[in-house]
Motif scaffolding. Structure first.
Motif, PDB file in Angstrom:
ATOM      1  N   THR A  91       0.812  -1.213   0.000  1.00 35.63           N
ATOM      2  CA  THR A  91       0.000   0.000   0.000  1.00 35.63           C
ATOM      3  C   THR A  91       0.843   1.259   0.000  1.00 35.63           C
ATOM      4  O   THR A  91       0.309   2.350  -0.085  1.00 35.63           O
ATOM      5  N   VAL A  92       2.151   1.158   0.086  1.00 34.63           N
ATOM      6  CA  VAL A  92       3.023   2.325   0.081  1.00 34.63           C
ATOM      7  C   VAL A  92       3.113   2.849  -1.351  1.00 34.63           C
ATOM      8  O   VAL A  92       3.314   2.086  -2.295  1.00 34.63           O
ATOM      9  N   ASP A  93       2.950   4.170  -1.519  1.00 34.10           N
ATOM     10  CA  ASP A  93       3.042   4.792  -2.838  1.00 34.10           C
ATOM     11  C   ASP A  93       4.516   4.846  -3.244  1.00 34.10           C
ATOM     12  O   ASP A  93       5.303   5.600  -2.662  1.00 34.10           O
ATOM     13  N   SER A  94       4.890   4.057  -4.224  1.00 36.39           N
ATOM     14  CA  SER A  94       6.302   3.970  -4.601  1.00 36.39           C
ATOM     15  C   SER A  94       6.798   5.269  -5.214  1.00 36.39           C
ATOM     16  O   SER A  94       7.957   5.636  -5.038  1.00 36.39           O
ATOM     17  N   GLY A  95       5.942   5.979  -5.942  1.00 35.68           N
ATOM     18  CA  GLY A  95       6.360   7.255  -6.526  1.00 35.68           C
ATOM     19  C   GLY A  95       6.678   8.282  -5.466  1.00 35.68           C
ATOM     20  O   GLY A  95       7.691   8.986  -5.530  1.00 35.68           O
TER      21      GLY A  95
ATOM     22  N   ALA B 138       9.880   7.326  -3.693  1.00 34.95           N
ATOM     23  CA  ALA B 138      11.064   7.633  -4.499  1.00 34.95           C
ATOM     24  C   ALA B 138      11.378   9.128  -4.461  1.00 34.95           C
ATOM     25  O   ALA B 138      12.541   9.525  -4.336  1.00 34.95           O
ATOM     26  N   MET B 139      10.348   9.971  -4.565  1.00 35.20           N
ATOM     27  CA  MET B 139      10.576  11.415  -4.486  1.00 35.20           C
ATOM     28  C   MET B 139      11.119  11.804  -3.109  1.00 35.20           C
ATOM     29  O   MET B 139      12.001  12.667  -3.010  1.00 35.20           O
ATOM     30  N   GLN B 140      10.609  11.175  -2.077  1.00 33.26           N
ATOM     31  CA  GLN B 140      11.093  11.452  -0.723  1.00 33.26           C
ATOM     32  C   GLN B 140      12.559  11.032  -0.592  1.00 33.26           C
ATOM     33  O   GLN B 140      13.354  11.736   0.015  1.00 33.26           O
ATOM     34  N   ALA B 141      12.913   9.897  -1.186  1.00 35.06           N
ATOM     35  CA  ALA B 141      14.294   9.421  -1.101  1.00 35.06           C
ATOM     36  C   ALA B 141      15.240  10.307  -1.899  1.00 35.06           C
ATOM     37  O   ALA B 141      16.372  10.546  -1.494  1.00 35.06           O
ATOM     38  N   MET B 142      14.769  10.809  -3.053  1.00 40.27           N
ATOM     39  CA  MET B 142      15.651  11.625  -3.892  1.00 40.27           C
ATOM     40  C   MET B 142      15.785  13.052  -3.386  1.00 40.27           C
ATOM     41  O   MET B 142      16.879  13.607  -3.355  1.00 40.27           O
TER      42      MET B 142
END
Length: 135
Positions: free
Chosen positions: A59-63, A66-70
C-alpha cells in the motif's frame, strides 16, 4: 575445353563454401554445452515481520517514496520568501484556481489593442526592428 571451364566453375563455386579451406569452417561445438546450477537466493536474517497495524508494503506509494528518497521532502521557506508570498496574497488564493484558469467563463482583464497586436505579431528574425528615443 568445355570440361575444363565447367570444372573451373565448379571449383570456384565450391571454394565459396569454406572460409580458409574447403571444409574448414569454425562452428560451435553443440556437445560442449553444460548445465549451470540455478541461482539460489541466500536467506536474509535481517528481515523482521511487520508490526501489527502497520501499513503493508504493497500500500506504500512507490512514486512518493522515491521522491522522498531523492529530494528529502519539502524544504523550509526562508523568511524573505515567506514575506514575498504573504505580500502576494498566499492566504487569499482560492484552492481551485488552477483548474478554473482556462475556463471560458473566467473573467479576464482587457489589456488593449497594443498588447493584442504584440501577442498576435508573427515571429521574425529581428532584422527590421528599430528603436527610437523620443526627443
Amino acid at each position: 575445353m568445355r570440361k575444363l571451364i565447367l570444372a573451373a566453375g565448379l571449383v570456384g563455386s565450391l571454394s565459396a563454401c569454406g572460409s580458409s579451406g574447403l571444409f574448414d569452417r569454425e562452428r560451435l561445438d553443440e556437445f560442449a554445452v553444460s548445465r549451470q546450477a540455478p541461482l539460489v537466493i541466500p536467506p536474509d536474517f535481517a528481515l523482521v515481520p511487520p508490526a501489527p497495524g502497520a501499513p503493508s508494503s504493497a500500500t506504500v506509494d512507490s512514486g512518493r517514496a522515491a521522491m522522498q528518497a531523492m529530494f528529502g521532502g519539502p524544504a523550509a521557506r526562508s523568511a524573505t520568501e515567506g514575506a514575498a508570498l504573504d505580500a502576494a496574497g498566499r492566504a487569499s488564493a482560492a484552492p481551485g484556481i488552477r483548474s478554473s484558469a482556462g475556463d471560458p467563463n473566467t473573467p479576464v482583464v482587457e489589456m488593449g489593442g497594443t498588447t493584442r497586436d504584440i501577442i498576435a505579431a508573427p515571429e521574425g528574425d529581428g532584422e527590421g526592428a528599430r528603436a527610437a528615443t523620443p526627443q
